[in-house]
Write a protein that holds these residues in place. Structure first.
Motif, PDB file in Angstrom:
ATOM      1  N   LEU A  58      -2.581  -0.046   4.824  1.00  0.00           N
ATOM      2  CA  LEU A  58      -2.201  -1.495   5.082  1.00  0.00           C
ATOM      3  C   LEU A  58      -1.181  -1.247   6.343  1.00  0.00           C
ATOM      4  O   LEU A  58      -0.283  -0.515   6.235  1.00  0.00           O
ATOM      5  CB  LEU A  58      -1.472  -2.235   4.329  1.00  0.00           C
ATOM      6  N   GLU A  67      -6.294  -3.528   7.510  1.00  0.00           N
ATOM      7  CA  GLU A  67      -6.772  -3.041   6.054  1.00  0.00           C
ATOM      8  C   GLU A  67      -7.930  -2.039   6.414  1.00  0.00           C
ATOM      9  O   GLU A  67      -8.731  -2.469   7.096  1.00  0.00           O
ATOM     10  CB  GLU A  67      -7.000  -4.050   5.131  1.00  0.00           C
ATOM     11  N   TYR A 111      -1.739  -6.070  -3.868  1.00  0.00           N
ATOM     12  CA  TYR A 111      -1.922  -4.641  -3.687  1.00  0.00           C
ATOM     13  C   TYR A 111      -0.560  -4.139  -4.257  1.00  0.00           C
ATOM     14  O   TYR A 111       0.371  -4.954  -4.301  1.00  0.00           O
ATOM     15  CB  TYR A 111      -1.669  -4.267  -2.086  1.00  0.00           C
TER      16      TYR A 111
END
Length: 140
Positions: A58, A67, A111
């Motif tokens: 990221l 991403e 995430y």
């Protein structure tokens, strides 16, 4: 570059090649919340194993979140999640890891940011710097 063959230096080089700057990225694992994870586990154990083990890079800048999945191909480009399309952005600190939740046009991406291990090396320092700069979200 596959997950098992990728080195931290490879990720650093990939970020530098695409963005020039190498202090705005994090190595993350995809995170499924409990309900979604249980559903996927019941659906297929094999799917759950592969889906939960996906790793991403990221990269944060003024445009948004870039991403890219760390996979067996290097040819895939970074995908942009523009800040103006992000409805909600949460960072939850859980001491030995951090969860980042991004609500992009109604779909939530989650995430896990780890600090220990081969690939997450340097994540803690980069996360602190990104936090100081509000993840480069500008005036949002």
């Amino acid at each position: 570059m596959g997950i098992f063959l990728t080195r931290n230096a490879d990720i650093h080089h990939m970020v530098q090649k695409n963005f020039g700057k190498t202090d705005n990225y994090l190595v993350a694992n995809k995170h499924n919340d409990c309900l979604k994870g249980l559903f996927k586990l019941l659906l297929s154990r094999l799917y759950y194993i592969f889906d939960g083990g996906r790793m991403f890079v990221l990269y944060f800048d003024n445009q948004g979140i870039h991403e890219k999945e760390i996979s067996f191909t290097d040819n895939a480009p970074f995908l942009l999640i523009p800040w103006h399309e992000v409805r909600n952005f949460k960072v939850k600190d859980k001491r030995n890891k951090v969860y980042i939740d991004v609500d992009h046009l109604g779909k939530i991406y989650s995430y896990e940011i780890y600090f220990n291990g081969k690939l997450p090396q340097g994540n803690r320092e980069r996360l602190m710097q990104l936090s100081e700069h509000n993840f480069y979200r500008g005036s949002l």
